[in-house]
Design a protein around this motif. Structure first.
Motif, short mmCIF file in Angstrom:
data_model
loop_
_atom_site.label_atom_id
_atom_site.label_comp_id
_atom_site.label_asym_id
_atom_site.label_seq_id
_atom_site.Cartn_x
_atom_site.Cartn_y
_atom_site.Cartn_z
N GLU A 70 0.83 -1.21 0.00
CA GLU A 70 0.00 0.00 0.00
C GLU A 70 0.87 1.26 0.00
OE1 GLU A 70 -3.09 2.28 3.03
OE2 GLU A 70 -2.83 0.12 3.22
N VAL A 71 1.90 1.26 0.81
CA VAL A 71 2.77 2.43 0.89
C VAL A 71 3.57 2.61 -0.40
CG1 VAL A 71 4.73 3.45 2.12
CG2 VAL A 71 2.88 2.34 3.40
N ASP A 72 4.07 1.51 -0.95
CA ASP A 72 4.82 1.60 -2.21
C ASP A 72 3.98 2.14 -3.35
OD1 ASP A 72 7.25 0.77 -1.20
OD2 ASP A 72 7.04 -1.31 -1.87
N ALA A 73 2.66 1.92 -3.29
CA ALA A 73 1.76 2.42 -4.33
C ALA A 73 1.48 3.91 -4.15
CB ALA A 73 0.45 1.64 -4.32
N GLY A 74 1.86 4.47 -3.01
CA GLY A 74 1.61 5.88 -2.73
C GLY A 74 2.59 6.80 -3.42
N ARG A 75 2.29 8.06 -3.32
CA ARG A 75 3.10 9.10 -3.95
C ARG A 75 4.43 9.27 -3.23
NH1 ARG A 75 3.65 14.30 -2.71
NH2 ARG A 75 1.92 14.26 -1.24
N GLN A 76 5.50 9.31 -4.01
CA GLN A 76 6.83 9.59 -3.46
C GLN A 76 6.77 10.94 -2.73
OE1 GLN A 76 9.40 7.47 -3.72
NE2 GLN A 76 10.83 8.75 -2.63
N GLY A 77 7.35 11.01 -1.56
CA GLY A 77 7.33 12.23 -0.76
C GLY A 77 6.26 12.19 0.32
N ALA A 78 5.28 11.32 0.15
CA ALA A 78 4.20 11.19 1.14
C ALA A 78 4.18 9.81 1.77
CB ALA A 78 2.86 11.49 0.48
N ARG A 79 5.16 8.99 1.45
CA ARG A 79 5.14 7.60 1.91
C ARG A 79 5.36 7.46 3.41
NH1 ARG A 79 8.13 5.05 -3.32
NH2 ARG A 79 6.29 5.06 -4.64
N GLY A 80 6.11 8.36 4.01
CA GLY A 80 6.31 8.29 5.46
C GLY A 80 5.00 8.45 6.21
N ASP A 81 4.21 9.43 5.82
CA ASP A 81 2.90 9.64 6.44
C ASP A 81 1.97 8.48 6.14
OD1 ASP A 81 3.64 12.07 7.55
OD2 ASP A 81 2.89 13.23 5.84
N LEU A 82 2.01 7.99 4.91
CA LEU A 82 1.17 6.86 4.53
C LEU A 82 1.55 5.61 5.33
CD1 LEU A 82 -1.07 5.76 2.75
CD2 LEU A 82 0.62 5.42 0.94
N LEU A 83 2.84 5.40 5.54
CA LEU A 83 3.31 4.27 6.33
C LEU A 83 2.79 4.36 7.76
CD1 LEU A 83 4.96 1.70 6.75
CD2 LEU A 83 6.99 3.15 7.07
N HIS A 84 2.87 5.54 8.34
CA HIS A 84 2.39 5.72 9.71
C HIS A 84 0.89 5.42 9.81
CE1 HIS A 84 2.39 7.09 13.82
NE2 HIS A 84 1.42 7.93 13.54
N ARG A 85 0.11 5.92 8.85
CA ARG A 85 -1.34 5.68 8.86
C ARG A 85 -1.66 4.20 8.64
NH1 ARG A 85 -1.40 10.35 5.97
NH2 ARG A 85 -1.86 9.30 4.01
N ALA A 86 -0.99 3.57 7.67
CA ALA A 86 -1.25 2.17 7.36
C ALA A 86 -0.84 1.27 8.52
CB ALA A 86 -0.53 1.76 6.07
N ALA A 87 0.29 1.56 9.14
CA ALA A 87 0.74 0.77 10.29
C ALA A 87 -0.21 0.97 11.47
CB ALA A 87 2.16 1.16 10.69
N GLY A 88 -0.78 2.15 11.59
CA GLY A 88 -1.75 2.40 12.66
C GLY A 88 -3.05 1.65 12.48
N ALA A 89 -3.33 1.22 11.25
CA ALA A 89 -4.60 0.57 10.95
C ALA A 89 -4.55 -0.96 11.08
CB ALA A 89 -5.05 0.93 9.53
N ILE A 90 -3.38 -1.53 11.31
CA ILE A 90 -3.31 -2.99 11.44
C ILE A 90 -3.91 -3.42 12.78
CG2 ILE A 90 -1.28 -3.16 9.95
CD1 ILE A 90 0.36 -3.76 12.53
N ASP A 91 -4.10 -4.70 12.95
CA ASP A 91 -4.64 -5.26 14.19
C ASP A 91 -3.51 -5.39 15.21
OD1 ASP A 91 -5.71 -6.77 16.26
OD2 ASP A 91 -6.71 -8.20 14.93
N HIS A 92 -3.41 -4.42 16.10
CA HIS A 92 -2.30 -4.39 17.07
C HIS A 92 -2.42 -5.51 18.10
CE1 HIS A 92 -0.81 -0.81 15.26
NE2 HIS A 92 -2.04 -0.31 15.29
N ARG A 93 -3.64 -5.89 18.43
CA ARG A 93 -3.81 -7.02 19.35
C ARG A 93 -3.23 -8.30 18.75
NH1 ARG A 93 -9.47 -7.95 20.08
NH2 ARG A 93 -8.74 -9.64 21.37
N LEU A 94 -3.38 -8.47 17.45
CA LEU A 94 -2.81 -9.64 16.78
C LEU A 94 -1.28 -9.59 16.80
CD1 LEU A 94 -2.96 -12.24 15.19
CD2 LEU A 94 -3.41 -10.87 13.12
#
Length: 169
Positions: A70-94
């Motif tokens: 998902e992050v690799d498909a994002g726009r160069q220059g915005a991937r850090g923010d996208l990574l933070h959002r995508a990582a925040g959306a995973i199942d942390h309990r898992l």
């Protein structure tokens, strides 16, 4: 009653791992929860170890590989923010359940170690390209960022992970 697919068994296993730990993942317990026979389970998995390997691979695919894609498909220059959002959306309990399982089972220990290395490497690569850091500085920040991510998961599993890089340019 519909037929259990391999993915149904894996979904059930991930839920049971999250709720009851690795000890809950016996074939009998899985079959009881699925209301299926052992034959149904063994139709999809050669043995219990094969199921555990597939379960760990499914966790990696969903909680790491899918995030990276998902992050690799994002726009160069915005991937850090996208990574933070995508990582925040995973199942942390898992993720926390996988870490606990890693302390009790070699299959999970190997997968968690591999996933940790992949995640840290990806964070470093992203930092290096997005923030024009040298490799050593990117690796240092990636270690710190990932330690905060994992610590946040353990301490506050129902909150988004913290980041040392939020708002940093």
């Amino acid at each position: 009653m519909s037929r259990m697919r391999r993915s149904d068994w894996l979904d059930l296993g991930l839920r049971m791992l999250t709720e009851g730990g690795v000890e809950s993942l016996t074939v009998d317990a899985l079959c009881r929860m699925a209301q299926r026979t052992r034959g149904s389970f063994y139709h999809h998995f050669q043995d219990h170890e094969g199921f555990l390997v597939a379960l760990a691979e499914t966790w990696r695919d969903r909680q790491t590989d899918a995030v990276i894609a998902e992050v690799d498909a994002g726009r160069q220059g915005a991937r850090g923010d996208l990574l933070h959002r995508a990582a925040g959306a995973i199942d942390h309990r898992l993720d926390v359940a996988m870490r606990r399982a890693a302390g009790r089972d070699a299959v999970f220990a190997a997968m968690v170690a591999a996933v940790d290395a992949r995640r840290i490497g990806y964070i470093a690569k992203t930092l290096q390209s997005e923030r024009a850091l040298d490799a050593a500085e990117a690796a240092r920040l990636a270690d710190l960022e990932y330690a905060l991510f994992v610590g946040s998961q353990v301490l506050w599993p129902d909150r988004p992970p913290l980041s040392v890089l939020d708002g940093a340019d």
